[in-house]
Design a protein around this motif. Sequence first.
Motif, PDB file in Angstrom:
ATOM      1  N   ASP A  49      55.672 -12.247  76.905  1.00  0.00           N
ATOM      2  CA  ASP A  49      55.356 -11.492  75.685  1.00  0.00           C
ATOM      3  C   ASP A  49      53.877 -11.465  75.637  1.00  0.00           C
ATOM      4  O   ASP A  49      53.189 -12.520  75.831  1.00  0.00           O
ATOM      5  CB  ASP A  49      55.938 -11.934  74.456  1.00  0.00           C
ATOM      6  N   SER A  50      53.185 -10.179  75.287  1.00  0.00           N
ATOM      7  CA  SER A  50      51.849 -10.152  75.307  1.00  0.00           C
ATOM      8  C   SER A  50      51.471 -10.666  73.774  1.00  0.00           C
ATOM      9  O   SER A  50      52.184 -10.066  72.822  1.00  0.00           O
ATOM     10  CB  SER A  50      51.155  -8.756  75.516  1.00  0.00           C
ATOM     11  N   VAL A  51      50.374 -11.429  73.653  1.00  0.00           N
ATOM     12  CA  VAL A  51      50.088 -11.768  72.157  1.00  0.00           C
ATOM     13  C   VAL A  51      48.406 -11.214  71.915  1.00  0.00           C
ATOM     14  O   VAL A  51      47.890 -11.228  72.828  1.00  0.00           O
ATOM     15  CB  VAL A  51      50.471 -12.989  71.624  1.00  0.00           C
ATOM     16  N   VAL A  52      48.143 -11.551  70.619  1.00  0.00           N
ATOM     17  CA  VAL A  52      46.774 -11.520  70.312  1.00  0.00           C
ATOM     18  C   VAL A  52      46.627 -12.783  69.258  1.00  0.00           C
ATOM     19  O   VAL A  52      47.236 -13.050  68.547  1.00  0.00           O
ATOM     20  CB  VAL A  52      46.444 -10.140  69.445  1.00  0.00           C
ATOM     21  N   VAL A  53      45.341 -13.378  69.574  1.00  0.00           N
ATOM     22  CA  VAL A  53      45.038 -14.333  69.013  1.00  0.00           C
ATOM     23  C   VAL A  53      43.858 -13.625  67.614  1.00  0.00           C
ATOM     24  O   VAL A  53      42.915 -13.073  68.056  1.00  0.00           O
ATOM     25  CB  VAL A  53      44.211 -15.338  69.474  1.00  0.00           C
ATOM     26  N   LEU A  54      44.177 -14.102  66.423  1.00  0.00           N
ATOM     27  CA  LEU A  54      43.570 -13.280  65.342  1.00  0.00           C
ATOM     28  C   LEU A  54      42.908 -14.616  64.704  1.00  0.00           C
ATOM     29  O   LEU A  54      43.364 -15.568  64.640  1.00  0.00           O
ATOM     30  CB  LEU A  54      44.286 -12.500  64.445  1.00  0.00           C
ATOM     31  N   PRO A  55      41.584 -14.358  64.275  1.00  0.00           N
ATOM     32  CA  PRO A  55      40.858 -13.260  64.149  1.00  0.00           C
ATOM     33  C   PRO A  55      39.885 -12.850  65.448  1.00  0.00           C
ATOM     34  O   PRO A  55      39.258 -11.723  65.395  1.00  0.00           O
ATOM     35  CB  PRO A  55      39.891 -13.297  62.834  1.00  0.00           C
ATOM     36  N   SER A  56      40.095 -13.468  66.512  1.00  0.00           N
ATOM     37  CA  SER A  56      39.191 -13.254  67.352  1.00  0.00           C
ATOM     38  C   SER A  56      39.503 -11.893  68.405  1.00  0.00           C
ATOM     39  O   SER A  56      38.696 -11.097  68.996  1.00  0.00           O
ATOM     40  CB  SER A  56      38.965 -14.183  68.463  1.00  0.00           C
ATOM     41  N   GLY A  57      40.868 -11.407  68.373  1.00  0.00           N
ATOM     42  CA  GLY A  57      41.376 -10.357  69.127  1.00  0.00           C
ATOM     43  C   GLY A  57      41.692 -10.558  70.352  1.00  0.00           C
ATOM     44  O   GLY A  57      41.809  -9.775  71.067  1.00  0.00           O
ATOM     45  N   MET A  58      41.479 -11.943  70.981  1.00  0.00           N
ATOM     46  CA  MET A  58      41.654 -12.262  72.444  1.00  0.00           C
ATOM     47  C   MET A  58      43.143 -12.162  72.796  1.00  0.00           C
ATOM     48  O   MET A  58      43.906 -12.175  71.824  1.00  0.00           O
ATOM     49  CB  MET A  58      41.178 -13.485  72.544  1.00  0.00           C
ATOM     50  N   VAL A  59      43.495 -11.578  73.898  1.00  0.00           N
ATOM     51  CA  VAL A  59      44.861 -11.245  74.249  1.00  0.00           C
ATOM     52  C   VAL A  59      45.472 -11.936  75.379  1.00  0.00           C
ATOM     53  O   VAL A  59      44.523 -12.455  76.263  1.00  0.00           O
ATOM     54  CB  VAL A  59      44.876  -9.693  74.652  1.00  0.00           C
ATOM     55  N   ALA A  60      46.276 -12.415  75.666  1.00  0.00           N
ATOM     56  CA  ALA A  60      47.065 -13.366  76.432  1.00  0.00           C
ATOM     57  C   ALA A  60      48.414 -12.963  76.494  1.00  0.00           C
ATOM     58  O   ALA A  60      49.074 -12.360  75.604  1.00  0.00           O
ATOM     59  CB  ALA A  60      46.630 -14.630  76.050  1.00  0.00           C
ATOM     60  N   ASN A  61      49.200 -13.863  77.578  1.00  0.00           N
ATOM     61  CA  ASN A  61      50.622 -13.646  77.434  1.00  0.00           C
ATOM     62  C   ASN A  61      51.078 -15.123  77.264  1.00  0.00           C
ATOM     63  O   ASN A  61      50.458 -16.077  77.680  1.00  0.00           O
ATOM     64  CB  ASN A  61      51.204 -13.183  78.846  1.00  0.00           C
ATOM     65  N   VAL A  62      52.300 -15.210  76.940  1.00  0.00           N
ATOM     66  CA  VAL A  62      52.964 -16.396  76.573  1.00  0.00           C
ATOM     67  C   VAL A  62      53.567 -16.971  77.829  1.00  0.00           C
ATOM     68  O   VAL A  62      54.625 -16.120  78.554  1.00  0.00           O
ATOM     69  CB  VAL A  62      54.240 -16.090  75.596  1.00  0.00           C
ATOM     70  N   LYS A  63      53.233 -18.214  78.256  1.00  0.00           N
ATOM     71  CA  LYS A  63      53.563 -18.634  79.573  1.00  0.00           C
ATOM     72  C   LYS A  63      54.894 -19.679  79.418  1.00  0.00           C
ATOM     73  O   LYS A  63      55.655 -19.727  80.172  1.00  0.00           O
ATOM     74  CB  LYS A  63      52.426 -19.611  80.004  1.00  0.00           C
TER      75      LYS A  63
END
Length: 493
Positions: free
Chosen positions: A276-290
Motif C-alpha cells: 500500500d502507498s502511504v504518506v507521512v504527515l506533516p512532511s508529505g513524504m510518500v512511500a510504500n509499505v514493505k
Amino acid sequence: MSAAAINPPSSATILPFAEHSKATRDTRPLRLITCGSVDDGKSTLIGRLLWDTKAVKEDQAATLHRDSGKQNDLGLPDFALLLDGLQAEREQGITIDVAYRYFATDRRAFIVADTPGHEQYTRNMATGASTADLAVLLVDARTGILEQTRRHATIAALMGIRQFVLAVNKIDLTNYDKAGFELIAHEFREFASNLGIKQIIAIPMSALKGENVVLSGKASMPWYEGPTLVETLELATVRSTQSGGFRLPVQRVSRPGESFRGYQGTVAGGSVKPGDSVVVLPSGMVANVKQIVTFDLVRNAAVAGDAVTLVLDRQVDVSRGDMIVSIEAQPLTGLAFDAQIVALQPGGIEAGKRYWLKSASRRQRVSVQPVSQLNLREGEWQAHETSLPMNAIGKVRLSFDETAIFDPYEQNRATGSFILIDPDTNNTVAGGMISAKRSTGATEEQGDRVILSLPAALAEKLLAGELLAKHRDEIDIRRTDAATASRLIGDLD
C-alpha cells in the motif's frame, strides 16, 4: 393537553438499533455507559443487570449481602455496592470514579462503564463516554429531566454516541404512571433533536426491583409494549473503526540494528497491507509499505487496534508525533481548526491562553479562543468569547504554531479528539473534539503550493503518472509560453 396526546403509545415510538437474527451471536462486545444526574440509580441499575444476568459470582454475592448491612424493604441487597468500590463512594453513597464491568448474555458480550452523576466529576463521565457505543441515560421518574441530565446527554452526543436508551427509573415510586413516563420521553426527544440524536428508546423501569431491566415488567406496566433494557442492548450496533483511511500515529522509531528501521504505533483507523502507498504527515513524504511486523511474526495486514511496526520501502524522515496515512484518504492538516470542548477543571478555559494540546502521539502548542457556549437549559449555542467556566461546553477556535493533523471526530475518534493541558500546572483542563470543517479564520493554513515551469511534453508525462493522476483535481494547470514562464520565475526570485 394530555401526555398521551403529546406522545403516541411507547410501542409506536421505538426505533430498533439493528436487525439481528435471534439465532446469531455478535462476537464484538458492546461498550456502553450509564449516565445522568446524581441519585438517579445508575450504579443500582448496573448492579441489577449483573445480578440478573448471573455475572455475579458466589463469593461476590456473599460479600454483597454482608456489606449491604440492613437490607431494604424488599429484602434485596444494595446492588450499587457491586460498582461503588472506593471507600469514599461507600461512605457518601455516591459514585466518584468510573467503574468498568463485563457481562454477557446468549446473544453477545458487554463492557459497561458506571459514570458519576455529580457535576464536579463531569470529567470522569466524559472519560467513560469517549469509548462507548451506546449511552443509557437515567432519569428519576419523580423529578424528570434535570440540567445534569442535559449536560451528560450533550457530552455523550459530542463524543459521537448516537444510540441512547432513556431509562426512566424508579417508576414504581410514581405508581407506574404512564402519563408521567411519556411526558419525560417527549421532553428528552425534543432536547435530543437539537443534538442530532435520533436513535432513542425510552424504557420505564425499576432498577431496584429489576422490572424491564433483564426481566419484563409487564405485570406492573401492562401499558408498556417495548423491549427490556437487555433486549435493547443485544440489538445495538458497535461503532466501526475500519471505515475511513489508514491512520498510524507514530509512537516510536525502532532501530535495533543497522539494517532495520521501523515505525511503531497502534493503528487508529482503517487497514493497511504490504504494497500500500502511504504518506507521512506533516512532511508529505510518500512511500510504500514493505513489511508489517509485530512482536512475534510478520503479518499480511493490520487493522484498527493492532499494535504494529511498519517498515517502508525507502528512507523517509519520520519521528514520534508524525502520522502515517493512506495516500487516497488523508486527514485534514492546517494551522487553525474549529472544535468543541468540555472544560474539566476549576478555572475553566482562559480566552487566548496557550495550552499544550495532546492528540494521539502528537503534542503541540495551541492558542484557544472561545466562540460560543451551550445553554443547557435552552439547548442553544450562545455567543461567548470570554473564558469558559468549569463544566461548560463550548465551541472554540484552535490556532497552532505548527501544522496540526486531525480527522473530524465523526469520522475517527482517535484522530479527531484531543485534551488540553495547562502548561503551568500540567493538569488536563479540557477534552475536545474536532469539528467537521477546518477553521476559516485568518490563521488557517491554505496549503503550500509549488509552481513548476516544464516543457509541455514533459508536463503531460508527469501528469499521467499514477501519483498525480489520483490528485488531478488538486492541480491547477496553466499553459503559457517560455517567455512568460521565465518572467514569472524571475518575479518569484
